[in-house]
Motif scaffolding. Structure first.
Motif, PDB file in Angstrom:
ATOM      1  N   MET A   2      11.587   0.585   7.612  1.00  0.00           N
ATOM      2  CA  MET A   2      10.291   1.201   7.293  1.00  0.00           C
ATOM      3  C   MET A   2      10.069   2.387   8.225  1.00  0.00           C
ATOM      4  O   MET A   2       9.972   2.218   9.431  1.00  0.00           O
ATOM      5  N   LEU A  24       6.207   5.639   5.618  1.00  0.00           N
ATOM      6  CA  LEU A  24       5.745   4.408   4.960  1.00  0.00           C
ATOM      7  C   LEU A  24       4.648   3.732   5.773  1.00  0.00           C
ATOM      8  O   LEU A  24       3.703   3.181   5.214  1.00  0.00           O
ATOM      9  N   ALA A  63       1.604   5.509   5.004  1.00  0.00           N
ATOM     10  CA  ALA A  63       1.129   5.128   3.668  1.00  0.00           C
ATOM     11  C   ALA A  63       0.414   3.791   3.733  1.00  0.00           C
ATOM     12  O   ALA A  63      -0.665   3.621   3.143  1.00  0.00           O
ATOM     13  N   ALA A  64       0.993   2.826   4.479  1.00  0.00           N
ATOM     14  CA  ALA A  64       0.380   1.495   4.567  1.00  0.00           C
ATOM     15  C   ALA A  64      -0.984   1.584   5.229  1.00  0.00           C
ATOM     16  O   ALA A  64      -1.962   0.966   4.773  1.00  0.00           O
ATOM     17  N   MET A  88      -3.476   3.191   2.941  1.00  0.00           N
ATOM     18  CA  MET A  88      -3.772   2.289   1.830  1.00  0.00           C
ATOM     19  C   MET A  88      -4.876   1.310   2.222  1.00  0.00           C
ATOM     20  O   MET A  88      -5.859   1.142   1.496  1.00  0.00           O
ATOM     21  N   VAL A  89      -4.713   0.679   3.384  1.00  0.00           N
ATOM     22  CA  VAL A  89      -5.664  -0.354   3.783  1.00  0.00           C
ATOM     23  C   VAL A  89      -6.954   0.268   4.317  1.00  0.00           C
ATOM     24  O   VAL A  89      -8.063  -0.069   3.872  1.00  0.00           O
ATOM     25  N   LEU A 119      -8.476   2.469   1.096  1.00  0.00           N
ATOM     26  CA  LEU A 119      -8.893   1.833  -0.156  1.00  0.00           C
ATOM     27  C   LEU A 119      -9.796   0.627   0.069  1.00  0.00           C
ATOM     28  O   LEU A 119     -10.570   0.272  -0.813  1.00  0.00           O
ATOM     29  N   GLY A 120      -9.726   0.016   1.258  1.00  0.00           N
ATOM     30  CA  GLY A 120     -10.633  -1.088   1.566  1.00  0.00           C
ATOM     31  C   GLY A 120     -12.095  -0.659   1.424  1.00  0.00           C
ATOM     32  O   GLY A 120     -12.840  -1.209   0.597  1.00  0.00           O
ATOM     33  N   THR A 148      -9.275   8.019  -6.049  1.00  0.00           N
ATOM     34  CA  THR A 148      -8.154   8.733  -6.685  1.00  0.00           C
ATOM     35  C   THR A 148      -7.481   9.660  -5.678  1.00  0.00           C
ATOM     36  O   THR A 148      -6.258   9.768  -5.645  1.00  0.00           O
ATOM     37  N   VAL A 201      -5.314   7.533  -3.301  1.00  0.00           N
ATOM     38  CA  VAL A 201      -4.115   7.007  -3.953  1.00  0.00           C
ATOM     39  C   VAL A 201      -3.086   8.125  -4.133  1.00  0.00           C
ATOM     40  O   VAL A 201      -1.890   7.920  -3.930  1.00  0.00           O
ATOM     41  N   VAL A 242      -1.452   8.601  -0.788  1.00  0.00           N
ATOM     42  CA  VAL A 242      -0.537   7.483  -0.490  1.00  0.00           C
ATOM     43  C   VAL A 242       0.751   7.638  -1.298  1.00  0.00           C
ATOM     44  O   VAL A 242       1.854   7.435  -0.782  1.00  0.00           O
ATOM     45  N   LEU A 243       0.614   8.056  -2.566  1.00  0.00           N
ATOM     46  CA  LEU A 243       1.805   8.208  -3.415  1.00  0.00           C
ATOM     47  C   LEU A 243       2.718   9.312  -2.887  1.00  0.00           C
ATOM     48  O   LEU A 243       3.945   9.179  -2.914  1.00  0.00           O
ATOM     49  N   LEU A 247       4.510   7.841   0.001  1.00  0.00           N
ATOM     50  CA  LEU A 247       5.529   6.876  -0.442  1.00  0.00           C
ATOM     51  C   LEU A 247       6.759   7.612  -0.969  1.00  0.00           C
ATOM     52  O   LEU A 247       7.900   7.226  -0.673  1.00  0.00           O
ATOM     53  N   TYR A 297      10.247   6.795   0.726  1.00  0.00           N
ATOM     54  CA  TYR A 297      11.373   6.199   0.014  1.00  0.00           C
ATOM     55  C   TYR A 297      12.463   7.230  -0.245  1.00  0.00           C
ATOM     56  O   TYR A 297      13.491   6.898  -0.849  1.00  0.00           O
ATOM     57  N   TYR A 307       9.291  10.643  -7.455  1.00  0.00           N
ATOM     58  CA  TYR A 307       8.049   9.877  -7.380  1.00  0.00           C
ATOM     59  C   TYR A 307       6.825  10.787  -7.236  1.00  0.00           C
ATOM     60  O   TYR A 307       5.707  10.347  -7.487  1.00  0.00           O
TER      61      TYR A 307
END
Lengths: 152, 94, 257
Positions: free
Chosen positions: A1, A5, A8-9, A12-13, A16-17, A39, A42, A45-46, A49, A53, A58
């Motif tokens: 990782m 990443l 991103a994690a 995300m938390v 989006l929380g 939106t 996200v 985050v995309l 990601l 990756y 993507y």
């Protein structure tokens, strides 16, 4: 990782929380604003990601979020406008957050990317994202109860 | 370590789906449903299924809210008018 | 057949399905290992036909017949909606009123419309290379058109949306998929076989044989289907009034029928 990443994690938390909390509670205008911010987050985050990756295709997913996310918010602003009537307006902070968050994610990605077609694509996604978010915030602020008739 | 991302995305999906059920008004539910679509997009992406993520996104971000809100609007207008008509009939009767 | 007998038939069917599923589940390869018999074969076949996106190869080449079924489901669903949501005899047609949308929002939407449309076509055209394909791109392109309703008003959308053309397009997309399948038969192999076109160069737009063609057919069908579907919903919500349904002040004003 790798670091992308992890970023991103975290986004995300941490992002989006609160978005989930605001979208499920409170006055309607704030809920729609939270969906709009969702939106944006996200999409960011995309992008992280895709980089994390090491899969450039993507970014297409992020492009579609950047394009269609604000469209969704405009749908809400248009059809729920009458209901939002007297809800308190969102301050300028949401717009500032959109610009700053996008810059904070897209600029490092651009630096890591180096010149090329992918860089242009990244900048394009960033521009569409900020533009769409600011405009849909504006549409949300302009939603008034006087459109309360239905045949529009 | 990639499992951490999958676990986080799964938790987000579970939380959002629960919220979508807990919110009762259909128009507000549509909002939570949009966010559920977004979290599902993230889940599909971390599961390395970007095709599915794109499908979810294309359908969930603008099309579904539009269909739901248009249906809500039609249904509400109909029930509002029924209430109005009943009230008028009552007033006329008394 | 009485109710009890029907329940027994249902139970028998469910028990059979459960038994077959359980038997299949025990023969599955273990979770989380490097052994992927289906994945390996799918990737090998995809590479043999120069299709970079293995998912597209599975959907439009190896299991193209399944996709035909899915496409037909969408086609039938839209057809059903069109029949259900048509204007009934006791409903009136009301002229839609212009909407009041802020000027910046309107300008942004008009700029975004062509961009979104191109993005949709891009996703359809690159289905054999990157994530996406006919379904995803078709929905994005159809959503783009509805920016006109969202940011301008319904009359603007109606002006650029000749519904008859989209209905024909929906059927033509479905038909194109069937015809490409028959072409495989005529070329001497099986239905929907990916043998009628050269497979092209790996990772370029012209690769994958019939995969891009089938993607285009699906893209057309889905885009037109979404437009037709939303048109019915919009008509019901904006233009059609039922009996005793009196919306705001402008009811009865524009009675056409």
């Amino acid at each position: 990782m790798n670091a992308w990443l992890v970023a991103a994690a975290v986004l995300m938390v941490a992002g989006l929380g609160p978005v989930l909390w605001c979208v499920a509670t409170g006055p309607l205008r704030r809920r729609v604003a939270a969906q709009n911010t969702g939106t944006l987050l996200v999409c960011l985050v995309l992008l992280l990601l895709a980089r994390g990756y090491a899969r450039p295709p993507y970014t297409d997913v992020a492009l579609v979020v950047a394009l269609l996310g604000p469209v969704g918010t405009l749908v809400y602003a248009r059809l729920l406008g009458p209901e939002m009537g007297d809800d308190p307006q969102q301050g300028p902070l949401t717009k500032a957050f959109a610009v700053l968050a996008t810059a904070a994610v897209v600029l490092p990605l651009c630096v890591a990317e180096g010149p090329g077609r992918s860089l242009v694509k990244l900048l394009l996604i960033g521009a569409i994202l900020v533009g769409g978010n600011v405009i849909s915030s504006q549409a949300l602020a302009g939603a008034r109860p006087k459109e309360a008739d239905d045949h529009g | 370590m990639a499992d951490v991302l999958i676990a986080l995305a799964l938790l987000l999906v579970a939380a959002t789906a629960t919220a979508a059920v807990a919110v009762r008004d259909p128009a507000r539910q549509a909002l939570v449903l949009s966010v559920l679509g977004l979290t599902l997009t993230l889940l599909f992406t971390v599961l390395q299924a970007p095709d599915v993520a794109l499908s979810q996104l294309a359908v969930g971000s603008a099309l579904t809210p539009l269909l739901i809100l248009l249906s809500v609007r039609k249904a509400r207008r109909r029930s509002l008018d029924q209430v109005r008509a009943e009230k008028e009939a009552e007033e006329g009767g008394t | 057949m009485n109710r009890r007998l029907r329940m027994w038939v249902l139970l028998l069917g469910l028990a059979g399905t459960a038994a077959v599923l359980a038997a299949a589940a025990f023969r599955l390869p273990a979770f989380g290992t490097d052994f992927h018999p289906y994945g390996d074969r799918a990737v090998r076949e995809a590479l043999a036909r120069q299709t970079a996106n293995t998912v597209a190869a599975v959907n439009f080449d190896q299991r193209a017949f399944d996709t035909l079924g899915e496409e037909t489901i969408l086609f039938a669903a839209v057809l059903g909606t069109v029949v259900l949501l048509r204007q009934a005899r006791d409903e009136r047609h009301v002229e839609p009123a212009p909407a009041d949308v802020a000027a910046p929002v309107r300008r942004y939407a008009l700029v975004l419309l062509p961009v979104t449309l191109v993005a949709g076509l891009y996703i359809v055209a690159h289905g054999q290379l990157t994530p996406g394909g006919g379904f995803q791109g078709g929905v994005v392109a159809a959503t783009a058109l509805h920016l006109l309703y969202i940011a301008v008003d319904y009359r603007a959308l109606e002006r650029i949306r000749p519904l008859g053309v989209f209905e024909v397009g929906d059927a033509a997309g479905e038909a194109a998929y069937l015809v490409i399948g028959v072409a495989g038969l005529l070329a001497g192999s099986s239905y929907l076989a990916n043998t009628i076109l050269p497979h092209g160069t790996f990772n370029t737009l012209s690769s994958g044989g019939t995969v891009p063609l089938l993607n285009a057919a699906i893209g057309m069908e889905v885009a037109c289907a979404v437009v037709v579907l939303l048109a019915r919903f919009l008509d019901q919500a904006v233009e059609i009034e039922g009996e005793g349904e009196n919306a705001g002040g402008n009811a009865g004003e524009g009675e056409r029928k």
